[in-house]
Design a protein around this motif. Structure first.
Motif, PDB file in Angstrom:
ATOM      1  N   PHE A 167     128.261  18.708  29.440  1.00 49.80           N
ATOM      2  CA  PHE A 167     128.045  17.248  28.737  1.00 49.80           C
ATOM      3  C   PHE A 167     128.802  16.181  29.706  1.00 49.80           C
ATOM      4  CE2 PHE A 167     127.258  20.365  25.503  1.00 49.80           C
ATOM      5  CZ  PHE A 167     125.731  20.282  25.278  1.00 49.80           C
ATOM      6  N   TYR A 168     128.422  14.954  29.477  1.00 46.82           N
ATOM      7  CA  TYR A 168     129.004  13.822  30.371  1.00 46.82           C
ATOM      8  C   TYR A 168     130.530  13.860  30.057  1.00 46.82           C
ATOM      9  CZ  TYR A 168     130.215   9.201  31.997  1.00 46.82           C
ATOM     10  OH  TYR A 168     130.679   8.378  32.671  1.00 46.82           O
ATOM     11  N   GLY A 169     131.270  14.020  31.156  1.00 45.73           N
ATOM     12  CA  GLY A 169     132.795  14.013  31.076  1.00 45.73           C
ATOM     13  C   GLY A 169     133.343  15.458  31.013  1.00 45.73           C
ATOM     14  N   ASP A 170     132.522  16.642  30.754  1.00 45.42           N
ATOM     15  CA  ASP A 170     132.882  17.746  30.989  1.00 45.42           C
ATOM     16  C   ASP A 170     133.449  18.126  32.431  1.00 45.42           C
ATOM     17  OD1 ASP A 170     132.572  18.398  28.283  1.00 45.42           O
ATOM     18  OD2 ASP A 170     130.777  19.624  28.535  1.00 45.42           O
ATOM     19  N   THR A 171     134.458  19.034  32.430  1.00 45.96           N
ATOM     20  CA  THR A 171     135.235  19.464  33.501  1.00 45.96           C
ATOM     21  C   THR A 171     135.058  20.984  33.755  1.00 45.96           C
ATOM     22  OG1 THR A 171     136.196  17.355  34.070  1.00 45.96           O
ATOM     23  CG2 THR A 171     136.895  19.217  35.273  1.00 45.96           C
TER      24      THR A 171
END
Length: 171
Positions: free
Chosen positions: A134-138
Motif C-alpha cells: 500500500f502507499y508508503g509501505d516499505t
C-alpha cells in the motif's frame, strides 16, 4: 532471447514481424510475446493496435501467473489486469538451475525477523516475488543465490510503494 533475457538491443523490424504474427494468430512463443510486451513498455505513446496487443498479452501472462516488474510501466498507458495492479514485483536474473531465496522484512529492515522464501523460476532464469504494498509501505530485502554449492548474497535493497493506482481490468 538476447533482447528480453540478456537486455541487448534489437532491430525494431523484429517487433513489426512479431506484431504481424500475433495479428494473424501464428504460433508465437512466450519468449517472443514477452519481448514484444517489454518493447511496448518502453514506448511513450502506443497506437491503438499496440495498446490492444499489450492488454491481451498482459492478461495472457497474468493468467499464467507470470508477472514481471516491467508490467507496472503500463500503469499510465492502459488499465492493468487486476492481478498485477496492486503488485510490486522483485526480479532476480540468473542461471535457471540455481536456487534463489529472498529474505525480506516489512519496514526499515531493523527487525531481525526476516522472512525467507525460495523464489520460483518464473521464466528462463527470471526469478520473481510479487508483493502487495500500500502507499508508503516499505520492504527491506536481500537475495541469496546457491550456485554449484557456493552462496552469493546480494546487497540489501528496499522498495517503497509510491504510487496510488486505481485503474484495473478484469481481463
Amino acid at each position: 532471447h538476447e533482447y528480453f533475457i540478456l537486455g541487448k538491443s534489437t532491430d525494431e523490424k523484429i517487433f513489426r514481424i512479431l506484431e504481424s504474427r500475433i495479428e494473424y494468430e501464428d504460433d508465437v512463443t512466450d519468449l517472443c510475446k514477452l519481448a514484444l510486451l517489454f518493447y511496448y513498455s518502453g514506448i511513450e505513446k502506443m497506437d491503438e493496435g499496440q495498446v490492444q496487443r499489450a492488454r491481451n498479452l498482459l492478461g495472457y501472462f497474468c493468467g499464467k501467473d507470470m508477472m514481471f516488474a516491467f508490467f507496472q510501466n503500463f500503469a499510465d498507458k492502459l488499465p492493468l489486469p487486476y492481478k498485477v495492479v496492486d503488485k510490486t514485483i522483485v526480479e532476480y536474473r540468473t542461471n535457471p538451475d540455481n536456487k534463489v531465496t529472498i529474505h525480506y522484512v516489512m519496514g526499515d529492515g531493523k527487525s531481525e525477523d526476516y522472512i525467507s522464501e525460495v523464489l520460483p523460476d518464473t521464466f528462463m532464469g527470471i526469478f520473481t516475488k510479487a508483493f502487495t504494498l500500500f502507499y508508503g509501505d516499505t520492504i527491506q530485502y536481500y537475495i541469496t543465490e546457491n550456485a554449484n554449492g557456493k552462496e552469493i548474497v546480494s546487497d540489501s535493497m528496499s522498495i517503497t510503494c509510491d504510487r496510488i493506482n486505481m485503474s484495473s481490468t478484469r481481463g
